[in-house]
Design an enzyme around this catalytic site. Structure first.
Site, PDB file in Angstrom:
ATOM      1  N   TYR A  25       0.990  -1.099   0.018  1.00 12.93           N
ATOM      2  CA  TYR A  25      -0.003  -0.067  -0.026  1.00 12.93           C
ATOM      3  C   TYR A  25       1.012   1.290   0.137  1.00 12.93           C
ATOM      4  O   TYR A  25       1.633   1.831   1.042  1.00 12.93           O
ATOM      5  CB  TYR A  25      -0.905   0.038   1.178  1.00 12.93           C
ATOM      6  CG  TYR A  25      -1.715  -1.010   1.258  1.00 12.93           C
ATOM      7  CD1 TYR A  25      -2.244  -1.973   0.134  1.00 12.93           C
ATOM      8  CD2 TYR A  25      -2.499  -1.335   2.566  1.00 12.93           C
ATOM      9  CE1 TYR A  25      -3.111  -2.808   0.311  1.00 12.93           C
ATOM     10  CE2 TYR A  25      -3.170  -2.484   2.382  1.00 12.93           C
ATOM     11  CZ  TYR A  25      -3.917  -3.191   1.527  1.00 12.93           C
ATOM     12  OH  TYR A  25      -4.858  -4.315   1.630  1.00 12.93           O
ATOM     13  N   PHE A  47     -13.160  -5.201   1.438  1.00 14.78           N
ATOM     14  CA  PHE A  47     -14.311  -4.547   1.057  1.00 14.78           C
ATOM     15  C   PHE A  47     -15.365  -4.666   1.805  1.00 14.78           C
ATOM     16  O   PHE A  47     -16.715  -4.933   1.302  1.00 14.78           O
ATOM     17  CB  PHE A  47     -14.482  -4.874  -0.466  1.00 14.78           C
ATOM     18  CG  PHE A  47     -13.210  -4.631  -1.533  1.00 14.78           C
ATOM     19  CD1 PHE A  47     -12.341  -3.520  -0.810  1.00 14.78           C
ATOM     20  CD2 PHE A  47     -13.380  -5.221  -2.538  1.00 14.78           C
ATOM     21  CE1 PHE A  47     -11.283  -3.169  -1.973  1.00 14.78           C
ATOM     22  CE2 PHE A  47     -12.061  -4.771  -3.440  1.00 14.78           C
ATOM     23  CZ  PHE A  47     -11.286  -4.097  -3.276  1.00 14.78           C
ATOM     24  N   PRO A  48     -15.544  -4.458   3.128  1.00 14.42           N
ATOM     25  CA  PRO A  48     -16.718  -4.871   3.975  1.00 14.42           C
ATOM     26  C   PRO A  48     -17.890  -3.745   3.668  1.00 14.42           C
ATOM     27  O   PRO A  48     -18.997  -4.024   3.703  1.00 14.42           O
ATOM     28  CB  PRO A  48     -16.435  -4.605   5.435  1.00 14.42           C
ATOM     29  CG  PRO A  48     -15.003  -3.750   5.357  1.00 14.42           C
ATOM     30  CD  PRO A  48     -14.289  -4.096   4.063  1.00 14.42           C
ATOM     31  N   LEU A  49     -17.506  -2.597   3.133  1.00 17.12           N
ATOM     32  CA  LEU A  49     -18.280  -1.352   2.837  1.00 17.12           C
ATOM     33  C   LEU A  49     -18.485  -1.338   1.372  1.00 17.12           C
ATOM     34  O   LEU A  49     -19.000  -0.426   0.836  1.00 17.12           O
ATOM     35  CB  LEU A  49     -17.942  -0.053   3.387  1.00 17.12           C
ATOM     36  CG  LEU A  49     -17.754  -0.287   4.687  1.00 17.12           C
ATOM     37  CD1 LEU A  49     -17.219   1.173   5.569  1.00 17.12           C
ATOM     38  CD2 LEU A  49     -19.131  -0.363   5.594  1.00 17.12           C
ATOM     39  N   GLY A  87     -15.729  -1.453  -0.642  1.00 14.70           N
ATOM     40  CA  GLY A  87     -14.345  -1.086  -1.208  1.00 14.70           C
ATOM     41  C   GLY A  87     -14.320   0.235  -2.020  1.00 14.70           C
ATOM     42  O   GLY A  87     -14.933   1.177  -1.577  1.00 14.70           O
ATOM     43  N   PHE A  88     -13.847  -0.062  -3.174  1.00 10.99           N
ATOM     44  CA  PHE A  88     -13.738   1.527  -3.993  1.00 10.99           C
ATOM     45  C   PHE A  88     -15.014   1.940  -4.547  1.00 10.99           C
ATOM     46  O   PHE A  88     -15.109   3.044  -4.832  1.00 10.99           O
ATOM     47  CB  PHE A  88     -12.638   1.384  -5.235  1.00 10.99           C
ATOM     48  CG  PHE A  88     -11.397   1.050  -4.543  1.00 10.99           C
ATOM     49  CD1 PHE A  88     -10.605   2.171  -4.070  1.00 10.99           C
ATOM     50  CD2 PHE A  88     -10.741  -0.133  -4.881  1.00 10.99           C
ATOM     51  CE1 PHE A  88      -9.367   1.919  -3.536  1.00 10.99           C
ATOM     52  CE2 PHE A  88      -9.492  -0.534  -4.343  1.00 10.99           C
ATOM     53  CZ  PHE A  88      -8.663   0.637  -3.775  1.00 10.99           C
ATOM     54  N   PRO A 112     -18.398   2.004  -2.700  1.00 10.03           N
ATOM     55  CA  PRO A 112     -19.180   1.502  -1.428  1.00 10.03           C
ATOM     56  C   PRO A 112     -20.664   1.336  -1.754  1.00 10.03           C
ATOM     57  O   PRO A 112     -21.185   1.538  -2.621  1.00 10.03           O
ATOM     58  CB  PRO A 112     -19.002   2.924  -0.772  1.00 10.03           C
ATOM     59  CG  PRO A 112     -17.820   3.520  -1.159  1.00 10.03           C
ATOM     60  CD  PRO A 112     -17.573   3.168  -2.724  1.00 10.03           C
ATOM     61  N   LEU A 113     -20.980   0.334  -0.930  1.00  5.03           N
ATOM     62  CA  LEU A 113     -22.547  -0.316  -1.158  1.00  5.03           C
ATOM     63  C   LEU A 113     -23.533   0.807  -1.310  1.00  5.03           C
ATOM     64  O   LEU A 113     -23.384   1.847  -0.577  1.00  5.03           O
ATOM     65  CB  LEU A 113     -22.661  -1.096   0.071  1.00  5.03           C
ATOM     66  CG  LEU A 113     -21.832  -2.354   0.152  1.00  5.03           C
ATOM     67  CD1 LEU A 113     -21.974  -2.753   1.639  1.00  5.03           C
ATOM     68  CD2 LEU A 113     -22.241  -3.457  -0.908  1.00  5.03           C
TER      69      LEU A 113
END
Ligand SMILES: NC(=O)c1ccc[n+]([C@@H]2O[C@H](COP(=O)([O-])OP(=O)(O)OC[C@H]3O[C@@H](n4cnc5c(N)ncnc54)[C@H](OP(=O)(O)O)[C@@H]3O)[C@@H](O)[C@H]2O)c1
Length: 307
Positions: free
Chosen positions: A70, A220-222, A224-225, A227-228
């Site tokens: 990163y 990517f719980p939300l 990731g790039f 968002p949900l």
């Protein structure tokens, strides 16, 4: 003085003395962006990134997920600057098996030499003598788990563990077959795969790992790039006087006791919002509504803008 939150209870990694709060923090978003190169270079506000990490830990986060690719190197260097000397009980989980191209690409780096270099890069940039947990991230397909043996790289990593450079080993972006292969070589404490409300290919794998006490850590719980975003999520959130991201995290925490979450953010406001998800109770009715949400391969939820 910030109040330490309990952050969704604790989970002890199997065969270890490492016990973490179930709500942690993923550090990938702390790196910068340069044109199309994501997770590249320093962030615009390095002091802000340092302050965010310090507040996360002061609030009770004791599980930070990172990688030396990163930035590259940048995120680990910021973690070191912000948090070292590290407080007792802070668990830093890193991952190896990729390097970055000059164009920002993610290039497989699976050879013994590359893995050894990666472990030393992590040690140096984090300022540690030993890494708590190193995930071997399969790069057979960069974007999703793909079948193929991981015996050779895992054996190389296990040798670095025997040399005392790594305490525990985990896996990332892997299939069920690869997890079984890995467990014949070395004890595995956690699996980190892509999973969230909309992307649920690992539903049965989570239950199987839970039976063996192995942590499942969705990346990517939300979303990731991207968002949900979904009407159901927004509707449930407004019913609960919460935000959609808090509901998405609370849903993961309700999925199974072996699920640990590491939402990523570069925003202090979002960090504070995300930490409060630990206290959000979802009723059986709400869980039914969320579980009925269409999965990604059914085309919903929709993606928000690329970061
Ligand atoms: N093993 C692997 O292959 C792999 C792959 C990817 C990630 N990871 C790890 O998993 C961690 C989590 O994944 P991630 O950070 O990529 O994705 P994520 O946690 O699913 O989502 C991060 C995105 O959501 C936004 N966000 C966060 N909190 C928000 C909130 N409360 N409201 C609105 N937007 C919010 C962030 O933007 P802001 O910065 O603006 O908040 C960012 O764009 C990473 O940090 C990394 O450590 C591992």
């Amino acid at each position: 003085m910030l109040q330490q939150m309990s952050l969704a209870g604790r989970f002890t990694l199997p065969g270890s003395s490492l016990s973490v709060n179930r709500l942690g923090y993923g550090a990938m978003q702390l790196a910068g962006r340069e044109g199309n190169k994501l997770v590249w270079g320093p962030p615009r506000d390095v002091d802000g990134a340092i302050a965010l990490l310090q507040e996360a830990v002061a609030s009770g986060v004791n599980h930070v997920d990172t990688a030396d690719f990163y930035g590259p190197h940048v995120t680990n260097q910021i973690i070191r600057k912000a948090l070292s000397p590290y407080r007792d009980g802070l668990v830093i989980v890193t991952k190896v098996s990729a390097r970055r191209g000059e164009d920002g690409s993610w290039i497989p780096a699976f050879s013994r030499e590359e893995l050894t270099n990666a472990v030393h890069d992590n040690l140096r940039n984090l300022g540690l003598d030993v890494l708590d947990v190193v995930n071997l991230r399969s790069m057979l397909n960069v974007h999703q788990p793909a079948e193929g043996s991981i015996e050779a790289p895992l054996t190389a990593l296990a040798e670095l563990q025997q040399k005392g450079l790594i305490r525990h080993i985990g896996l990332s972006n892997v299939t069920r077959t690869q997890i079984a292969e890995a467990r014949r070589i070395v004890p595995i404490v956690c699996v980190q795969n892509h999973y969230n409300l909309a992307h649920r290919a690992d539903d049965t794998l989570i239950a199987d790992l839970a039976r063996d006490g192995i942590a499942y850590i969705p990346f990517f719980p939300l979303g990731g790039f991207t968002p949900l975003q979904s009407d159901t999520l927004s509707e449930v959130a407004s019913r609960l006087n919460a935000t959609p991201m808090q509901v998405a995290l609370a849903w993961l925490l309700h999925r199974s006791p072996n699920v640990l979450v590491i939402p990523g953010t570069s925003s202090l406001t979002h960090l504070r919002e995300n930490l409060k998800a630990a206290a959000l109770h979802l009723s059986a009715e709400v869980l039914d509504d969320l579980n009925a949400m269409p999965k990604q391969n059914a085309g919903v939820p929709t993606a928000r803008s690329e970061k």
